[in-house]
Scaffold this motif. Structure first.
Motif, PDB file in Angstrom:
ATOM      1  N   PHE A  31      35.451  14.139 -10.102  1.00 35.19           N
ATOM      2  CA  PHE A  31      36.092  14.621  -8.900  1.00 35.19           C
ATOM      3  C   PHE A  31      37.191  13.414  -8.297  1.00 35.19           C
ATOM      4  N   ARG A  32      36.848  12.170  -8.676  1.00 27.48           N
ATOM      5  CA  ARG A  32      38.035  11.338  -8.340  1.00 27.48           C
ATOM      6  C   ARG A  32      38.956  11.359  -9.018  1.00 27.48           C
ATOM      7  N   VAL A  37      29.608  22.964  -8.714  1.00 30.43           N
ATOM      8  CA  VAL A  37      31.034  23.186  -8.393  1.00 30.43           C
ATOM      9  C   VAL A  37      31.343  24.428  -9.263  1.00 30.43           C
ATOM     10  N   ASP A  40      28.195  10.317  -1.973  1.00 33.08           N
ATOM     11  CA  ASP A  40      29.209  11.460  -1.869  1.00 33.08           C
ATOM     12  C   ASP A  40      29.396  12.169  -3.122  1.00 33.08           C
ATOM     13  N   TRP A  41      29.024  13.394  -3.236  1.00 32.89           N
ATOM     14  CA  TRP A  41      29.419  14.288  -4.460  1.00 32.89           C
ATOM     15  C   TRP A  41      30.797  13.908  -4.989  1.00 32.89           C
ATOM     16  N   LYS A  42      31.812  13.847  -3.732  1.00 37.34           N
ATOM     17  CA  LYS A  42      33.060  13.892  -4.264  1.00 37.34           C
ATOM     18  C   LYS A  42      33.410  12.358  -4.855  1.00 37.34           C
ATOM     19  N   ASP A  43      32.673  11.575  -4.907  1.00 40.71           N
ATOM     20  CA  ASP A  43      32.773  10.325  -5.319  1.00 40.71           C
ATOM     21  C   ASP A  43      32.537  10.099  -6.919  1.00 40.71           C
ATOM     22  N   HIS A  86      24.002  11.143  -5.895  1.00 43.07           N
ATOM     23  CA  HIS A  86      24.223  12.131  -6.872  1.00 43.07           C
ATOM     24  C   HIS A  86      24.873  11.570  -8.081  1.00 43.07           C
ATOM     25  N   SER A 102      36.735  27.116  -8.229  1.00 43.12           N
ATOM     26  CA  SER A 102      37.119  26.415  -6.876  1.00 43.12           C
ATOM     27  C   SER A 102      38.103  25.410  -7.373  1.00 43.12           C
ATOM     28  N   TRP A 133      38.182  22.438  -6.938  1.00 42.39           N
ATOM     29  CA  TRP A 133      37.643  21.279  -7.809  1.00 42.39           C
ATOM     30  C   TRP A 133      37.279  21.599  -9.164  1.00 42.39           C
ATOM     31  N   SER A 186      40.261  14.110 -10.372  1.00 41.86           N
ATOM     32  CA  SER A 186      40.869  15.328 -10.104  1.00 41.86           C
ATOM     33  C   SER A 186      41.763  15.085  -8.721  1.00 41.86           C
ATOM     34  N   ARG A 187      41.323  14.345  -7.961  1.00 43.69           N
ATOM     35  CA  ARG A 187      41.970  13.777  -6.441  1.00 43.69           C
ATOM     36  C   ARG A 187      43.205  13.024  -7.051  1.00 43.69           C
TER      37      ARG A 187
END
Length: 108
Positions: free
Chosen positions: A102-103, A66, A95-98, A84, A70, A72, A105-106
């Motif tokens: 990234f978790r 990433v 899922d890369w968002k997991d 991933h 961005s 992210w 940052s969310r």
């Protein structure tokens, strides 16, 4: 394949290629040789770690990133057989968002 030796070699090679690669064990090994924690590596050394990891994986492993500009956090990780992986997710996630970076940052 008429030559019995070639047939045996081919069967052994196919079996070797089909063996599951233990990505978790490879990551654990790389971490055990590091002076940094998994979180520390993911906070500035993830590209180097990803390069070390991908060299130990079959050719179908994919380098993922990433960009740092961005919304992210900038990050490098490896995708292998639909999962991933990074230092904080040695078991892999679908899922890369997991990935933990990234978790976090969310959740901010």
């Amino acid at each position: 394949l008429s030559d019995p030796n070639m047939k045996l070699l081919f069967e052994n090679w196919r079996e070797y290629l089909n063996e599951a690669v233990d990505v978790t064990a490879i990551i654990s090994d790389l971490l055990s040789n590091s002076e940094c924690s998994a979180t520390e590596i993911n906070s500035g050394q993830c590209e180097e770690f990803m390069m070390d990891l991908i060299q130990r994986l079959p050719d179908d492993a994919i380098e993922r990133t990433v960009p740092f500009d961005s919304h992210w956090p900038g990050h490098y990780w490896v995708e292998y057989q639909g999962r991933h992986y990074d230092t904080e997710a040695p078991e892999g996630v679908k899922d890369w968002k997991d990935l933990p970076i990234f978790r976090r940052s969310r959740n901010k």
